[in-house]
Design a protein around this motif. Sequence first.
Motif, PDB file in Angstrom:
ATOM      1  N   LYS B  40       0.999  -1.380   0.360  1.00 29.91           N
ATOM      2  CA  LYS B  40      -0.044  -0.350   0.291  1.00 29.91           C
ATOM      3  C   LYS B  40       1.001   1.219   0.422  1.00 29.91           C
ATOM      4  N   THR B  41       2.033   1.382   0.691  1.00 36.10           N
ATOM      5  CA  THR B  41       2.336   2.265   0.958  1.00 36.10           C
ATOM      6  C   THR B  41       3.503   2.639  -0.002  1.00 36.10           C
ATOM      7  N   THR B  42       3.962   1.473  -1.193  1.00 37.61           N
ATOM      8  CA  THR B  42       5.069   1.614  -1.712  1.00 37.61           C
ATOM      9  C   THR B  42       3.901   2.347  -3.163  1.00 37.61           C
ATOM     10  N   PRO B  80       1.744  10.902   4.475  1.00 42.94           N
ATOM     11  CA  PRO B  80       2.755   9.497   4.776  1.00 42.94           C
ATOM     12  C   PRO B  80       2.266   8.424   6.515  1.00 42.94           C
ATOM     13  N   ASP B  81       2.535   7.712   6.534  1.00 47.59           N
ATOM     14  CA  ASP B  81       1.854   7.081   6.933  1.00 47.59           C
ATOM     15  C   ASP B  81       2.907   7.707   8.396  1.00 47.59           C
ATOM     16  N   PHE B  82       3.935   6.807   8.100  1.00 44.26           N
ATOM     17  CA  PHE B  82       4.719   7.820   9.477  1.00 44.26           C
ATOM     18  C   PHE B  82       6.048   9.307   9.086  1.00 44.26           C
ATOM     19  N   LEU B 156      -3.850   9.171   1.530  1.00 45.09           N
ATOM     20  CA  LEU B 156      -3.452   8.948   3.522  1.00 45.09           C
ATOM     21  C   LEU B 156      -3.447   7.718   3.665  1.00 45.09           C
ATOM     22  N   ASP B 157      -1.966   8.061   3.644  1.00 37.64           N
ATOM     23  CA  ASP B 157      -1.210   6.361   4.298  1.00 37.64           C
ATOM     24  C   ASP B 157      -1.606   6.486   5.453  1.00 37.64           C
ATOM     25  N   GLU B 158      -2.335   5.263   5.748  1.00 31.83           N
ATOM     26  CA  GLU B 158      -2.880   5.208   7.367  1.00 31.83           C
ATOM     27  C   GLU B 158      -3.512   6.139   8.058  1.00 31.83           C
ATOM     28  N   PRO B 159      -4.115   6.917   7.947  1.00 31.36           N
ATOM     29  CA  PRO B 159      -4.070   8.305   8.587  1.00 31.36           C
ATOM     30  C   PRO B 159      -4.942   8.054   9.955  1.00 31.36           C
TER      31      PRO B 159
END
Lengths: 556, 308
Positions: B40-42, B80-82, B156-159
């Motif tokens: 997902k993040t990729t 980003p997720d982080f 939105l990556d894992e908001p």
Amino acid sequence: MTVGFLDRLQNPVLSKDLRTRMRGAKAFVVQGVYVGVLVVMIGLSYLMWWLVHRAGVSPLIISSDVGRRFYLLIFMTQAALVALITPALIAGAITLEHEQRTYELLACTRLVPRTIVAGKLLSGWLFVVMLLTCSLPMAALCLMFGGVSVPEIFWSYFMLCLFALFFGSMAVLCSSLLKRSALAVVLTYAAVFSYLITTVVIQAFASQASPWGAVGALNPFVFIFYSTEPLSFFSFSIPGWLPGVVLLPLASVLFLNWAMERLPHFTVNRAFAIRGLFALLVVVLTVLAVSHNAPGYLIPSSYQFLASAVIPGSTALLLAALLLATGNAPNHRPHSLLGWMVSGLHPRRIFSNELRGGWVYMILLAGLFAGALLTNATVGTSAATGSTSGAGLPLPAAVAKPGGSLALAAADAWHIFALIGAVLLCYSGLGALGAALRSRTVGIVLILALFVLSHLVPGAVWIAYNSSGASGGEPIHYSLYLAPYVGLSAICHPSLYNGLPFVLAPPAPPIWAVTAITYLLLAMVGFGLAEILYQTRRKNIAKPQVSPQEGAQAGA
Amino acid sequence: MLTIEHLRKDYGNLTAVKDLSLHLEKGDVYGFIGPNGAGKTTTIKVCATLLEPTQGKVYVEGFDVTKKTNEVRGMIGYMPDFFGVYDDIMVWEYLDFFAAAYKIPRERRQTIIDDVLELTDLTGKRDIYVEALSRGMKQRLCLAKTLLHDPKVLLLDEPASGLDPRARVEIKELLKELKTMGKTILVSSHILPELADFCNKIGIIEQGELIVSGDVGEIMRKVQGGKGLQITLLADVEKAVALLSQLPKVKSVEQDNLCVCVQFSTDEVENSEVLQLLIKNGLQVQSFSETQVDLEDIFMKVTRGVVS
Ligand SMILES: Nc1ncnc2c1ncn2[C@@H]1O[C@H](COP(=O)(O)OP(=O)(O)OP(=O)(O)O)[C@@H](O)[C@H]1O
Ligand SMILES: [Mg+2]
């Protein structure tokens, strides 16, 4: 809310960094330590001086003596502090953003690399300038004592600011090349210290008469001693700050362009600026290096010439080939690698980041280097013949009149061009071979291997020969012909290798010619092998690995 | 708005994303679901111009993300997720910095900052140092930053990762609000119910491959194979079960106390006809509704290989 002033800078990175850098105790601690170190140095020096001179000399002399002493001490300390603080302040600029995980957010904005790199550099640099101004009261104290003039102090400050900019650019470059702050800081310190040491060593070799010369003027510690003394530039005289004012910004801009190109998550092509500036730097540096000699010496001796310009210059050129003569094979897989490298040689491409223009650029560099060395012959000849008006005689005149005492005749410049050009071309061939084998990295490794071998082996053979007292003439001894510096020193100092068993007997061509031919042959082997390898592996080069099944799916 | 064509991303020998294609229209809210390491993040980073795809193309409003990077960056809002925040900077300064970085003219910045602060419920924290914010507030601040330049596409990556249930609900409300503002949103998560409420499309990714992708309802039908009804009665449940079982195309009828769940094998069932049938037979229907899609169910079924 002080939005107004900072915002007018039009650089969000700069205004944010300036704003946050001055927050909290950090800035004041650094400032305090900076002033503290200066005060302690002066205090100790004063104490020492007082203890020694208590016996009493004429007070008039004493006063200016103290002033001079303080001046040197303050600025030596500040030069050291600038060299120490600037990398620490700036080298983490971009790596810290990676470590804090803020970089991706920054990269996703509409900022361009120029803004980021300039903002990071300037926010650190302005802080260093602010630290430098903290010492103004102490500098004023020196003026009160006498023994030092206002221009001296002005130029010292000015040059320290330029050095901070130069070191800061190195730091930004390291910061954008690397991912970890610790590494970036270490690499910057290594670069700064090798720069400081190299300039001193070259200057020391170059001139026995005085440590003051164009190369010395590029060292902050040397500069402070002679800040207002003129430099001899051939037979003319130029202000001592000129080399620094020209070269330091030039080198800084080169580093900054490189930093922009390598900034992660951005694709900008600064190759034109990088190659262009590098070529310019080669010319200016070489001209400055051959021009510097203490007043009274019109023409430097062969040894000085060798040590100060030819050997360091050529070594730097050869190392630059690592980055500038290498590249990757083209993605579109043309029919022939060499055909691709020769075809479409638009002048702009010579300054591109591709493998394609690299070899022309290498020949150009060799030409510029030899041409710059030749200024010694031209301007030197015109000075010797008394026609010092204007910029010296045009080149053909120098070719016609190679004065016997000249360190470098025009013909020698051609020899140097042939030698260096052949070596650089050979490196280009290795770059092509690397690309055909795999990538730019392989090319760099191949060149580096040849560079190290051709520089170390002859040296080792020489040392072994000297200590053993053997008769020489063995095949390994001819490895001397592989070392570019041997050919160069033989050009500059023809009698150096006379009658040695290392070189072929007189009817044989001169050393530089044998070396140049050897390297040309090596270059042909390199290019030839590259083409053959490329042909056999063309199908695989730069081809993404897709299994047939997936390929069919993608096509459907 | 956002088009991904045959995207592939390799890290050395590892293929993180394999031949992934999807298309988002304006106003779509796409839930991107998958377990850890699914890719997902990729995928999102490629869309956000932060990763070069090994193969394939990604277009935002027709702009190729690898070529028109700067234009694309102006159109997307990426969270980003982080992520981290800067030290020694106040909330408004942080937002002002990003607003300037997005080339928003100075005159407009103050009002925009106030707007996004209000939207993310951070107005009271305007003059607080960023590092002093709690995790949830930082998350909201990042979202506020993402909205500054009024991006058309939000990535939105894992908001909601790492937030407490309350903060999760708040973020969810915020996303719903953004949806009503007409933004195209690609939101990833590995927690399904989180996305169920407001996504109109979902995609399930596993080991770099998009197993299912499309309309939430469509996917539900694909998985469940037909419409489901949930009926609550006052009495006579057995009679209702018997009646319903005789309807055509019924797959199953389950009884649970006073509640009956009917599962059909097709969608072409008129709710009103079923209801009429029950009422005609004198049954007292207390409630009548279609069964809600449970994304968790879909996810479990899909990843078990029910649909592939
Ligand atoms: N920089 C990298 N280098 C090598 N492999 C990577 C890198 N980034 C991700 N991967 C690999 O790619 C795969 C997909 O990772 P990705 O981060 O996209 O997953 P994800 O779906 O976001 O997972 P999560 O739910 O844990 O965030 C993983 O197997 C991961 O190990
Ligand atoms: Mg992830």
